[in-house]
Design a protein around this motif. Structure first.
Motif, short mmCIF file in Angstrom:
data_model
loop_
_atom_site.label_atom_id
_atom_site.label_comp_id
_atom_site.label_asym_id
_atom_site.label_seq_id
_atom_site.Cartn_x
_atom_site.Cartn_y
_atom_site.Cartn_z
N PHE A 14 0.83 -1.21 0.00
CA PHE A 14 0.00 0.00 0.00
C PHE A 14 0.86 1.25 0.00
CE2 PHE A 14 -1.86 3.33 2.74
CZ PHE A 14 -2.77 3.81 1.82
N GLY A 15 1.91 1.25 0.85
CA GLY A 15 2.78 2.42 0.93
C GLY A 15 3.44 2.70 -0.40
N ALA A 16 3.90 1.63 -1.05
CA ALA A 16 4.57 1.80 -2.33
C ALA A 16 3.62 2.36 -3.38
CB ALA A 16 5.13 0.45 -2.80
N SER A 17 2.39 1.86 -3.42
CA SER A 17 1.43 2.34 -4.40
C SER A 17 1.07 3.79 -4.15
CB SER A 17 0.18 1.46 -4.38
OG SER A 17 -0.49 1.58 -3.14
N LEU A 18 0.95 4.17 -2.88
CA LEU A 18 0.61 5.55 -2.55
C LEU A 18 1.72 6.49 -2.96
CD1 LEU A 18 -1.42 7.44 -1.19
CD2 LEU A 18 -0.27 6.99 0.98
N ILE A 19 2.97 6.11 -2.68
CA ILE A 19 4.12 6.94 -3.03
C ILE A 19 4.24 7.06 -4.53
CG2 ILE A 19 6.64 7.00 -3.02
CD1 ILE A 19 6.51 5.85 -0.19
N PHE A 20 4.05 5.95 -5.26
CA PHE A 20 4.15 5.98 -6.70
C PHE A 20 3.13 6.93 -7.30
CE2 PHE A 20 2.62 4.52 -10.84
CZ PHE A 20 3.79 4.59 -11.58
N SER A 21 1.90 6.86 -6.80
CA SER A 21 0.85 7.72 -7.33
C SER A 21 1.16 9.19 -7.07
CB SER A 21 -0.49 7.36 -6.68
OG SER A 21 -0.83 6.03 -6.98
N ALA A 22 1.67 9.47 -5.86
CA ALA A 22 1.98 10.86 -5.52
C ALA A 22 3.13 11.39 -6.36
CB ALA A 22 2.32 10.96 -4.03
N THR A 23 4.10 10.52 -6.65
CA THR A 23 5.25 10.94 -7.43
C THR A 23 4.85 11.25 -8.86
OG1 THR A 23 6.68 9.56 -6.08
CG2 THR A 23 7.56 10.28 -8.20
N SER A 24 3.95 10.43 -9.42
CA SER A 24 3.61 10.57 -10.82
C SER A 24 2.67 11.73 -11.09
CB SER A 24 2.98 9.27 -11.32
OG SER A 24 1.82 8.97 -10.58
N SER A 25 1.82 12.09 -10.12
CA SER A 25 0.84 13.13 -10.39
C SER A 25 0.76 14.21 -9.30
CB SER A 25 -0.54 12.49 -10.55
OG SER A 25 -0.92 11.87 -9.34
N ASN A 26 1.55 14.06 -8.26
CA ASN A 26 1.59 14.97 -7.10
C ASN A 26 0.37 14.86 -6.21
OD1 ASN A 26 4.08 16.11 -7.60
ND2 ASN A 26 3.24 17.61 -9.02
N TYR A 27 -0.77 14.43 -6.74
CA TYR A 27 -1.97 14.33 -5.93
C TYR A 27 -2.50 12.91 -5.93
CZ TYR A 27 -2.21 19.39 -5.63
OH TYR A 27 -1.94 20.70 -5.37
N VAL A 28 -3.02 12.51 -4.77
CA VAL A 28 -3.63 11.20 -4.63
C VAL A 28 -5.03 11.39 -4.09
CG1 VAL A 28 -3.46 8.94 -3.54
CG2 VAL A 28 -1.38 10.20 -4.08
N PRO A 29 -6.06 10.97 -4.83
CA PRO A 29 -7.42 11.13 -4.32
C PRO A 29 -7.68 10.23 -3.14
CG PRO A 29 -7.43 9.83 -6.33
CD PRO A 29 -6.03 10.35 -6.16
N VAL A 30 -8.17 10.79 -2.06
CA VAL A 30 -8.52 9.99 -0.88
C VAL A 30 -9.83 10.51 -0.33
CG1 VAL A 30 -6.13 9.56 -0.22
CG2 VAL A 30 -7.32 11.51 0.74
N ASN A 112 -7.39 1.53 -0.42
CA ASN A 112 -6.34 0.52 -0.39
C ASN A 112 -5.55 0.47 0.91
OD1 ASN A 112 -6.76 -0.39 -3.08
ND2 ASN A 112 -5.77 1.48 -3.81
N GLY A 113 -6.05 1.10 1.96
CA GLY A 113 -5.31 1.09 3.21
C GLY A 113 -5.81 2.16 4.16
N SER A 114 -4.88 2.75 4.92
CA SER A 114 -5.27 3.73 5.93
C SER A 114 -4.22 4.82 6.07
CB SER A 114 -5.44 3.03 7.29
OG SER A 114 -6.39 1.99 7.18
N LEU A 115 -4.67 6.00 6.46
CA LEU A 115 -3.79 7.15 6.66
C LEU A 115 -4.04 7.74 8.04
CD1 LEU A 115 -4.36 8.99 3.25
CD2 LEU A 115 -2.33 7.68 3.88
N VAL A 116 -3.00 8.38 8.59
CA VAL A 116 -3.15 9.06 9.87
C VAL A 116 -2.61 10.48 9.76
CG1 VAL A 116 -3.06 6.99 11.32
CG2 VAL A 116 -0.92 8.11 10.68
N HIS A 117 -3.21 11.37 10.55
CA HIS A 117 -2.74 12.76 10.61
C HIS A 117 -1.96 12.92 11.91
CE1 HIS A 117 -3.12 17.20 11.23
NE2 HIS A 117 -2.87 17.18 9.94
#
Length: 213
Positions: A14-30, A112-117
């Motif tokens: 999950f972490g890898a997919s999130l990072i890849f998405s952010a790298t490729s487009s700067n934004y990740v819809p959540v 695809n997973g979980s995020l924390v603030h």
């Protein structure tokens, strides 16, 4: 029969997919975690993000940034209008070097997973990051708690359901041998572990194990 995919492995994917998405487009819809969103159900198993967030917040300032935040391409995000924008690796390294304590004040479930603030103890730094890979609980590094943590991690990541009851007895014995604040932390972790046994979702993972899975 052991689980085919451990939580640690899933978190890595999950972490890898999130990072890849952010790298490729700067934004990740959540899914946005606004006030109206606090009753979101995690994995359709009846655990709300609000309940989960309260549990993590109660632990206090016991989290630090994980090393991978500063050694990969970063893992700290800001959120606006339900989208995530990643901070630069340079900035992530700068924050990591400060070795600050953080509190988790919000957790959200995403597809695809979980995020924390997380919020720093001095109140100057606030970020979103991955639930299992972005931070670690400093109490998890206590030598006195290591045997208990090892047992709990084994139960969550690769112990068959048939053996969980036996390992739980071992975990309870280890907790009862401890004293003072360590015993209190251990007993809280056992209580949360039992919740996970009843309902195996991210929201029920013991707070003490964050960063150890």
């Amino acid at each position: 029969m052991k689980r085919s995919l451990s939580i640690a492995a899933f978190a890595a994917v999950f972490g890898a997919s999130l990072i890849f998405s952010a790298t490729s487009s700067n934004y990740v819809p959540v899914k946005a975690a606004d006030v109206s969103d606090t009753n979101t159900v995690v994995n359709n198993q009846g655990v709300s993000d609000k309940t989960w967030s309260n549990k993590l917040t109660k632990a206090g300032y016991v989290f630090k940034l994980a090393k991978n935040i500063a050694t990969t391409d970063g893992g700290l995000y800001q959120r606006k209008n339900g989208l995530l924008k990643k901070y630069s690796l340079k900035h992530a390294k700068k924050v990591f070097a400060k070795n600050m304590l953080f509190k988790i004040d919000r957790a959200i479930s995403v597809e695809n997973g979980s995020l924390v603030h997380i919020v720093s103890q001095n109140g100057k730094y606030k970020f979103w990051t991955n639930f299992l890979t972005g931070t670690y609980n400093v109490n998890g590094h206590k030598k006195s708690l290591k045997p208990l943590i090892k047992t709990e991690v084994e139960m969550i990541t690769n112990t068959s359901k048939e053996k969980i009851a036996k390992k739980l007895v071992t975990a309870e014995k280890l907790a009862n041998k401890l004293k003072g604040s360590d015993k209190k932390l251990a007993q809280e972790s056992i209580t949360q572990l039992k919740q996970w046994i009843d309902n195996e979702v991210f929201a029920n993972i013991p707070v003490l194990l964050i960063g150890s899975l």
